[in-house]
Design an enzyme around this catalytic site. Sequence first.
Site, PDB file in Angstrom:
ATOM      1  N   HIS A 313       0.850  -1.187   0.000  1.00 36.11           N
ATOM      2  CA  HIS A 313       0.000   0.000   0.000  1.00 36.11           C
ATOM      3  C   HIS A 313       0.887   1.239   0.000  1.00 36.11           C
ATOM      4  CE1 HIS A 313      -3.087   2.903   1.295  1.00 36.11           C
ATOM      5  NE2 HIS A 313      -3.968   2.011   0.876  1.00 36.11           N
ATOM      6  N   ASP A 371      -7.820  -4.186  -0.606  1.00 35.57           N
ATOM      7  CA  ASP A 371      -8.376  -4.374  -1.946  1.00 35.57           C
ATOM      8  C   ASP A 371      -8.338  -5.846  -2.355  1.00 35.57           C
ATOM      9  OD1 ASP A 371      -8.800  -1.563  -2.440  1.00 35.57           O
ATOM     10  OD2 ASP A 371      -6.635  -1.384  -2.578  1.00 35.57           O
TER      11      ASP A 371
END
Length: 436
Positions: A313, A371
């Site tokens: 991330h 995600d």
Amino acid sequence: MSKDLNSHPAGKARLETVGGAHEFPIMAGTVGPSVIDISKLYAETGQFTYDPGFTSTASCESKITYIDGDAGVLLYRGYPIDQLAEKSNFLETAYLLLKGELPSKREFDEFSHAITHHTMVHEQMRSFFSGFRRDAHPMAIMCGVVGALSAFYHDSTDINDPHQRFVASRRLIAKMPTIAAMAFKYSVGQPFVYPRNELDYTANFLHMCFAVPAASYQVSPTLARAMDRIFILHADHEQNASTSTVRIASSSGANPFACIAAGIACLWGPAHGGANEAALNMLAEIGTVKRIPEFVARAKDKSDSFRLMGFGHRVYKNYDPRARVMQQTCHEVLNELGIKDDPLLDVAMELERIALSDEYFIEKKLYPNIDFYSGITLKAMGFPTTMFTALFALARTVGWVAQWMEMIEDPSQRIGRPRQLYTGYTERAYVGLDKR
């Protein structure tokens, strides 16, 4: 944490330029890095700062969300995200983001009732949907429909009226699930399903998405709870691209519906809200467990442009705190639905195992992020990949509204106007067409 929830002076920073030395105030918040106030930099030095992507620039002062990417921390109004996901529900979290404090029983009942009883959209909006092609992307529909709300609700577009801001904020939160569900139904060619006041926020959304007139539909408590957690985990994330878009749109005085539509448009990008869709597309590209070693090798090859989507991330240099909750939720949903023979999910589970045990992934801190797990979960629940970002927008509307209201009420807010480092031509004389 300090009881003083405002920024305060914390010294001065000295800057030496070709024009001499200058001092600028250092401001400290309640937690996190202090900032250098350069609002008078141009006036005092004739120079700007250069910060592509604004990654080292605080664009505002906010009390809503705090992220410590190195420590893997996400706080909503001071409350850790894992505690809210485990113990709270989406509407209570929404109230917290909007108001700054968790509601009392009376406050929650009033808020929940108000949202529940304003979920219907104007009946004329049904015909508005028919203007889109039958295969239109749900995000394209949501951009248009949310922006069009200002044409239906004229009594809540004056941002200078506190009551109209109050009404607009509740309307957006209440009607967004209905709009998202209508976009879904339209994209799959099924009739719209009206909201039901006896259902809670998340169960109502699932009912509007999956019920059909020909048969009864019972919302699974496990799936409703999973959806509720997904909404909580996506409700806000500090000054990300779409939130910054909402803020900069609102800085011009635009109505709230236009501002949220701008946020939806920004969220559509694959590097932002489309990341979970991209992760699922990557799993489809891999196809089978047998091909995983090939793609893992490509991910480790610096000369190969292939990237494993859903791992690592930009903000979280440690484990994404939302991913821990989403991992648990994902497996709860898979167990509830009894899904065992889906090749895509087999690929996902094996990739998860490798990422959590392979030294390369651990060293690079390429952990599965939210995600990765949310894409798997939403697919298992029956949503097509085209709906993933629309669901993200539904949840993030609460954060956008909270950030919009905070900005409007901030006396120091000004219209957004980034500057530039110009590298084009200097002044040139015009040459007539006959001489070129």
